[in-house]
Every structure is written in C-alpha cells, then in structure tokens.
Scaffold this motif. Structure first.
Motif, PDB file in Angstrom:
ATOM      1  N   ILE A  17      71.990 -21.190   0.682  1.00  0.00           N
ATOM      2  CA  ILE A  17      71.969 -20.958  -0.776  1.00  0.00           C
ATOM      3  C   ILE A  17      71.739 -22.273  -1.510  1.00  0.00           C
ATOM      4  O   ILE A  17      70.892 -22.368  -2.409  1.00  0.00           O
ATOM      5  CB  ILE A  17      73.284 -20.279  -1.227  1.00  0.00           C
ATOM      6  CG1 ILE A  17      73.346 -18.857  -0.657  1.00  0.00           C
ATOM      7  CG2 ILE A  17      73.398 -20.249  -2.754  1.00  0.00           C
ATOM      8  CD1 ILE A  17      74.707 -18.197  -0.730  1.00  0.00           C
ATOM      9  N   ILE A  18      72.500 -23.294  -1.166  1.00  0.00           N
ATOM     10  CA  ILE A  18      72.334 -24.604  -1.809  1.00  0.00           C
ATOM     11  C   ILE A  18      72.102 -25.665  -0.726  1.00  0.00           C
ATOM     12  O   ILE A  18      73.051 -26.263  -0.210  1.00  0.00           O
ATOM     13  CB  ILE A  18      73.541 -24.952  -2.707  1.00  0.00           C
ATOM     14  CG1 ILE A  18      73.603 -23.937  -3.853  1.00  0.00           C
ATOM     15  CG2 ILE A  18      73.420 -26.384  -3.252  1.00  0.00           C
ATOM     16  CD1 ILE A  18      74.481 -24.304  -5.012  1.00  0.00           C
ATOM     17  N   LEU A  56      77.920 -12.253  -4.258  1.00  0.00           N
ATOM     18  CA  LEU A  56      79.247 -12.869  -4.395  1.00  0.00           C
ATOM     19  C   LEU A  56      79.260 -14.245  -3.737  1.00  0.00           C
ATOM     20  O   LEU A  56      79.772 -15.219  -4.286  1.00  0.00           O
ATOM     21  CB  LEU A  56      80.313 -11.958  -3.750  1.00  0.00           C
ATOM     22  CG  LEU A  56      81.732 -12.534  -3.692  1.00  0.00           C
ATOM     23  CD1 LEU A  56      82.290 -12.774  -5.098  1.00  0.00           C
ATOM     24  CD2 LEU A  56      82.665 -11.611  -2.917  1.00  0.00           C
ATOM     25  N   ARG A 110      76.721 -16.177  -3.275  1.00  0.00           N
ATOM     26  CA  ARG A 110      75.914 -17.076  -4.099  1.00  0.00           C
ATOM     27  C   ARG A 110      76.732 -17.558  -5.298  1.00  0.00           C
ATOM     28  O   ARG A 110      76.732 -18.735  -5.637  1.00  0.00           O
ATOM     29  CB  ARG A 110      74.643 -16.366  -4.574  1.00  0.00           C
ATOM     30  CG  ARG A 110      73.729 -17.251  -5.423  1.00  0.00           C
ATOM     31  CD  ARG A 110      72.350 -16.634  -5.605  1.00  0.00           C
ATOM     32  NE  ARG A 110      72.454 -15.227  -5.926  1.00  0.00           N
ATOM     33  CZ  ARG A 110      71.672 -14.267  -5.431  1.00  0.00           C
ATOM     34  NH1 ARG A 110      70.692 -14.549  -4.632  1.00  0.00           N
ATOM     35  NH2 ARG A 110      71.856 -13.022  -5.774  1.00  0.00           N
ATOM     36  N   ASN A 111      77.482 -16.604  -5.926  1.00  0.00           N
ATOM     37  CA  ASN A 111      78.304 -16.978  -7.083  1.00  0.00           C
ATOM     38  C   ASN A 111      79.382 -17.988  -6.697  1.00  0.00           C
ATOM     39  O   ASN A 111      79.586 -18.993  -7.378  1.00  0.00           O
ATOM     40  CB  ASN A 111      78.966 -15.734  -7.687  1.00  0.00           C
ATOM     41  CG  ASN A 111      77.966 -14.871  -8.447  1.00  0.00           C
ATOM     42  OD1 ASN A 111      76.894 -15.348  -8.836  1.00  0.00           O
ATOM     43  ND2 ASN A 111      78.305 -13.617  -8.663  1.00  0.00           N
ATOM     44  N   LEU A 112      80.092 -17.702  -5.603  1.00  0.00           N
ATOM     45  CA  LEU A 112      81.176 -18.607  -5.200  1.00  0.00           C
ATOM     46  C   LEU A 112      80.609 -19.968  -4.776  1.00  0.00           C
ATOM     47  O   LEU A 112      81.214 -21.008  -5.048  1.00  0.00           O
ATOM     48  CB  LEU A 112      81.995 -17.989  -4.062  1.00  0.00           C
ATOM     49  CG  LEU A 112      82.843 -16.774  -4.445  1.00  0.00           C
ATOM     50  CD1 LEU A 112      83.523 -16.183  -3.207  1.00  0.00           C
ATOM     51  CD2 LEU A 112      83.898 -17.136  -5.489  1.00  0.00           C
ATOM     52  N   ALA A 162      77.845 -21.338  -5.925  1.00  0.00           N
ATOM     53  CA  ALA A 162      77.430 -22.034  -7.149  1.00  0.00           C
ATOM     54  C   ALA A 162      78.637 -22.635  -7.858  1.00  0.00           C
ATOM     55  O   ALA A 162      78.631 -23.803  -8.261  1.00  0.00           O
ATOM     56  CB  ALA A 162      76.692 -21.080  -8.084  1.00  0.00           C
ATOM     57  N   THR A 163      79.712 -21.853  -7.991  1.00  0.00           N
ATOM     58  CA  THR A 163      80.903 -22.386  -8.652  1.00  0.00           C
ATOM     59  C   THR A 163      81.471 -23.568  -7.868  1.00  0.00           C
ATOM     60  O   THR A 163      81.790 -24.609  -8.434  1.00  0.00           O
ATOM     61  CB  THR A 163      81.968 -21.286  -8.829  1.00  0.00           C
ATOM     62  OG1 THR A 163      81.603 -20.492  -9.949  1.00  0.00           O
ATOM     63  CG2 THR A 163      83.340 -21.880  -9.112  1.00  0.00           C
ATOM     64  N   PHE A 205      79.968 -25.567  -5.781  1.00  0.00           N
ATOM     65  CA  PHE A 205      79.065 -26.714  -5.774  1.00  0.00           C
ATOM     66  C   PHE A 205      79.038 -27.414  -7.134  1.00  0.00           C
ATOM     67  O   PHE A 205      79.223 -28.634  -7.215  1.00  0.00           O
ATOM     68  CB  PHE A 205      77.653 -26.254  -5.392  1.00  0.00           C
ATOM     69  CG  PHE A 205      76.654 -27.378  -5.298  1.00  0.00           C
ATOM     70  CD1 PHE A 205      76.637 -28.209  -4.190  1.00  0.00           C
ATOM     71  CD2 PHE A 205      75.742 -27.603  -6.315  1.00  0.00           C
ATOM     72  CE1 PHE A 205      75.724 -29.258  -4.098  1.00  0.00           C
ATOM     73  CE2 PHE A 205      74.823 -28.645  -6.237  1.00  0.00           C
ATOM     74  CZ  PHE A 205      74.820 -29.477  -5.120  1.00  0.00           C
ATOM     75  N   TYR A 206      78.844 -26.640  -8.203  1.00  0.00           N
ATOM     76  CA  TYR A 206      78.655 -27.281  -9.518  1.00  0.00           C
ATOM     77  C   TYR A 206      79.955 -27.760 -10.152  1.00  0.00           C
ATOM     78  O   TYR A 206      79.924 -28.434 -11.173  1.00  0.00           O
ATOM     79  CB  TYR A 206      77.870 -26.354 -10.450  1.00  0.00           C
ATOM     80  CG  TYR A 206      76.442 -26.215  -9.981  1.00  0.00           C
ATOM     81  CD1 TYR A 206      75.556 -27.290 -10.090  1.00  0.00           C
ATOM     82  CD2 TYR A 206      75.988 -25.045  -9.379  1.00  0.00           C
ATOM     83  CE1 TYR A 206      74.260 -27.186  -9.621  1.00  0.00           C
ATOM     84  CE2 TYR A 206      74.688 -24.941  -8.910  1.00  0.00           C
ATOM     85  CZ  TYR A 206      73.823 -26.020  -9.024  1.00  0.00           C
ATOM     86  OH  TYR A 206      72.548 -25.922  -8.552  1.00  0.00           O
ATOM     87  N   THR A 207      81.095 -27.408  -9.558  1.00  0.00           N
ATOM     88  CA  THR A 207      82.343 -27.993 -10.036  1.00  0.00           C
ATOM     89  C   THR A 207      82.743 -29.201  -9.185  1.00  0.00           C
ATOM     90  O   THR A 207      83.788 -29.786  -9.398  1.00  0.00           O
ATOM     91  CB  THR A 207      83.496 -26.965 -10.038  1.00  0.00           C
ATOM     92  OG1 THR A 207      83.627 -26.408  -8.734  1.00  0.00           O
ATOM     93  CG2 THR A 207      83.242 -25.846 -11.029  1.00  0.00           C
TER      94      THR A 207
END
Lengths: 224, 304
Positions: free
Chosen positions: A79-80, A165, A167-169, A171-172, A174-176
């Motif tokens: 994903i990332i 889900l 992907r959402n977790l 993203a959260t 990673f970007y935090t």
C-alpha cells in the motif's frame, strides 16, 4: 500598552517560547535513548489516566500472531512502498501502529483478523500457499482483485472491505509518523515562522493582503 | 475505600449541570424530602444542550496545494455568528445558531486520509484519470494531491429548555460508590429539528456557491431529524438547577444561591435558564465571579 508595544511583547513572547522548546529537547532525547533500552518511565506529556491506559495496552498479550504481523507488513508495504519522496509503511512502523490501534479500538479486531484469514484462504485455494508465501506476482494478482472497489467482482467484496480498512489504517499509521508528516508536507505548528500566506500562493488564487493587514501584522524574519 | 465527611460553612456546587442536580436530588432528608434546595421541584428539569449539525466536502480548486506553514482552519479563523435575528419572524423556529468552519492543512491524526477510494477515482490527479482505490507510489501521490483541500461546517445552536426534558434519580441503579445515578428523559422538539434543517440548507448553499463538492452530511432528512445530533452530544448540558426570581419556579436566585438553603450555591451550567448558541463556559465563569463576590459580601455581613 498600545498596539505597537503589545506587538513587541508578542515578539519577546515568541523568543521565550523558542527557548522553552530548546529546553524541552534534552529530556526528549534522553527519553528516546531509554526507549531503545526498553525500560523507562513514561515521560510523555499525558494525564496519569492516559499513561496508565497506554501501559495497560502495552502489557496486553499480542493480538496478532507472528504470521499475521508478517502479512500486515507485506500488505502495508504494498500500500505504501518506499518511493523518491519517503520510506515505506514498515519504515514508519505501521505494523506496530496497527497492533496498537486494534487494542485501543477493539471494533477493528474482528474485521482485521477475519480479513487476514480471508486473504490466506483465498491464496490457499488459488496458489496452495498462504499470502506471504506466495510469489510477488501472485501476491499482486491477489491484491489487484481487492484493491479497486469499482472493478472488484461481487465475490471479492469481503476482501475489498478488508483491503480498504487495511489501506485506511496504513494511511493513518504512516501519515501520523515523522516520515509521513514530512512526506505529506504538514508544516503547521511551526512556531515563529508565520509571515502570512506566501505571495505566489496568493497570486495563484487571485488574492492579496490589504494595506492595513500588511502594516499591522507581524513579520518574523525582520523582527525576531 | 474510605468514606469521609467534611463540614463547611458554605457549600458551592460546581460539579457540572447534571452532577450538581444529582448531588442535590440525592441529598434527601426529612427537612428536604425532594432533595436539598428543591422545594420548587425544578432540580433536574429544563435540561438542554446546544443543537448541532454538520456537513463537509472538498474544494477541487485547492487540489495539489503548495505547502506552507498552515495549521488548518478552525473556528479561530472563520466564524459566522447568527445573522437572522432581525428576520426571525419569518423562520419556523425561534432561536439562532452560529457556524464554525474547519479544513485545510490539518495535522494528520487518527482517521487521516481515510476513504481515499471515494476521491481518487472521481477527480483527475495531476491531469490523469485513475481508478478508485489502489496502492503503491500512485496512491502516495494521491494522498499528497488531495491534502489540504477539505472543508467542514458545523452549526451549533440554541435548544429550548423545556420542563419535560429532564434527568432524575434512577430508583434501581447505583454507581461504583453505591450512589444512585441519574436517568435521562430528553428529546428534541420540532423547533430544534427545523433549526437543523435550516442549518443543512444553509451549509449546502454556502458549500455549493464556493465551489465545494459535498462528500458527507448531505444525506440527511426527516428520517434522521436532518442530522441533528442527539441531546448531550455537544456537551453543553445546562438548565438543571435554574435560577430565577420566583422561588416556586427556580432553585437559585440571581447570585447562584439556593432560595431554600442560603449557604448552598451552584455555579456550573445547572444555573442557566437558557443558553444562547455560544459555548457556555465564559458565562459560567462570569456567573461564578458574580457569585464569588456576593459570597464574600454576605460572609462579611455574617448573613451566611
């Protein structure tokens, strides 16, 4: 105190705050060093109840098995991944974040655990291997079945919900992280460096500051 | 657990609206069979909260923003006070509301960048039409592209304090200290529901006219009271120990002092008769200051 004096006071206040930030850095570094050794008092700026809660979560047995964590790590890095600008999800310790967040928010536990199981069952049927033991090509073939909500086949819907889900977790998580904050370019909360919206940005949107604003608003690079 | 008893010349309740009412209602004696300071019977009644409804979206003209030192936009930057007081006769609800705004380069927190699949298939990213969802370097590009383009609007309004909206002591349930808890009987009237409808229509008009695409909060209607939050969600509960000049219809006088028990005061949200659409804390501070000055004055005069 007239307006001009109060502006000066603000500048002084700003400098004092900078000193405070510097002063705070030291214990933070020590804290980081102690974290590496693994046993340190929680020096974070949290309420006692929050500290006790964080400690309780950390003391809970692992929610994910090693196999599940390995799967989360592979999926997170799909994903990332690392690119020209920043590192990967695992570089930002996203799997640890996901282990933490499912303890903090138990409503994610069954969708995550069940979704990982769904993924392994699919891969066993297709490739006779669990997801992490599949070849990279097989893994990507599987991911492509569930990563595109509008194209996904009806029988893939549960997998699609799990991947969204995940992907959402990811993203959260990673970007935090520090890596992610730098990647996304979040600069807010940078004290004492505000000189208004940059000129080229104002121009881009056909806006400008008026004379009153320019005269009365503080300019840090000149005064600080 | 150890039980203590403390004696004081004056008792000042500042436990929050519902807890103060609970303390008073639980303080029953032969002298005060309805609870202390409650000969009027109003303690626990007239419980009301601010109203609230929200909507949000994205501003396509802000996609791919240049980064600079911005910490997002909030109520400190943009705020719409109630603007229809002069035209209130033409509205079908009696009280006003204000609008708070949010968005921009907000600090990434839990929930940051969720639901990217609702954005990245619907808008061209750097001139390229992509498929919704996805992963990889392309997804990272999308996250960067959409950052800072969100906008949210929150309406916060005045709800009507009504006698039939109340809390009372639950006859069957105690907390971990063995003290009876409250149970609640609150619901909105048509006034608040109509106000929420007005909020939603206003948000939609503003968002649409500024070129935003509404992505949430636009699917409300009669079926869910126009997205009006449940009473208690805005955490401005007030009204349970109301003040007034008539001891039959209020628990406190204008100095936040109990009509019945002169050395009992209540200085939290409980004393409000109504609240405007503003947050109640500043008024609590102001009323507390007035009560404090009155207490000092009355103590000097040996009245309490």
């Amino acid at each position: 105190m007239n307006r001009r004096d109060s502006l000066k006071a603000l500048v002084v206040g700003g400098l004092a705050a900078t000193t405070l930030v510097e002063a705070c850095k030291q214990p933070a570094k020590e804290n980081a060093a102690e974290t590496a050794t693994g046993n340190q008092p929680d020096q974070s700026d949290r309420m006692a109840e929050e500290k006790a809660y964080a400690k309780k979560l950390a003391a809970e047995p692992k929610f994910f098995t090693d196999h599940e964590m390995a799967t989360i790590t592979v999926l997170g890095d799909i994903i990332i991944p690392k690119d020209d600008i920043s590192g990967s999800a695992s570089d930002a310790k996203v799997p640890d974040f996901i282990e933490f967040i499912v303890k903090d928010m138990p409503n994610h536990q069954t969708p995550m655990k069940g979704g990982l199981r769904w993924l392994d069952l699919q891969c066993l049927n297709r490739y006779n291997n669990s997801f992490i033991d599949c070849s990279h090509t097989q893994q990507m073939e599987m991911v492509d079945e569930i990563a595109w909500p509008k194209k996904a086949k009806p029988e893939m819907r549960q997998g699609m919900a799990f991947f969204s889900l995940m992907r959402n977790l990811t993203a959260t998580g990673f970007y935090t992280s520090q890596i992610g904050v730098k990647d996304i370019g979040y600069m807010g909360n940078t004290p004492n460096q505000w000189n208004g919206v940059p000129d080229d940005v104002l121009k881009q949107y056909g806006l400008s500051y008026n004379e009153k604003e320019l005269k009365e608003c503080i300019s840090f690079d000149k005064k600080a | 657990m150890q039980e203590y008893q403390v004696y004081g010349r004056t008792v000042i309740l500042a436990a929050s609206a519902c807890e103060s009412a609970r303390l008073m209602l639980n303080s029953k004696s032969q002298r005060y069979p309805n609870g202390i300071g409650n000969s009027s019977g109003v303690v626990g009644k007239y419980l009301h909260d601010s109203t609230g409804a929200d909507m949000g979206g994205i501003l396509p003209q802000l996609f791919d923003r240049k980064r600079y030192n911005e910490d997002g936009v909030g109520g400190m930057h943009v705020y719409t006070p109630w603007w229809l007081d002069a035209k209130k006769d033409k509205l079908d609800f009696p009280r006003g509301y204000h609008i708070e705004y949010g968005g921009g380069f907000d600090m990434p927190l839990y929930g940051f960048n969720w639901g990217i699949e609702q954005l990245n298939g619907s808008y061209k990213v750097k001139g390229k039409q992509k498929e919704a969802g996805g992963y990889g370097a392309s997804l990272k590009e999308d996250y960067r592209f959409f950052f800072g383009a969100s906008i949210g609007m929150a309406g916060r309004g005045e709800g009507i304090a009504r006698e039939d909206s109340y809390c009372e002591i639950d006859p069957d349930v105690v907390d971990k200290y063995g003290i009876p808890v409250l149970r609640f009987h609150t619901q909105w009237s048509d006034y608040e529901i109509k106000q929420a409808k007005h909020m939603k229509e206003t948000f939609k008009e503003i968002l649409t006219n500024m070129g935003a695409v509404i992505t949430w909060g636009d699917d409300d209607g009669e079926h869910n009271n126009w997205g009006l939050h449940n009473p208690g969600n805005i955490i401005h509960e007030a009204g349970t120990v109301r003040m007034g000049s008539d001891p039959k219809r209020s628990a406190l006088n204008k100095y936040s002092q109990s009509h019945d028990v002169k050395n009992l005061f209540c200085v939290d949200g409980g004393q409000f008769v109504s609240q405007a659409d503003k947050n109640i804390t500043w008024t609590i501070l102001a009323l507390s200051m007035r009560a404090s000055e009155y207490i000092v004055d009355q103590m000097k005069k040996n009245n309490i």
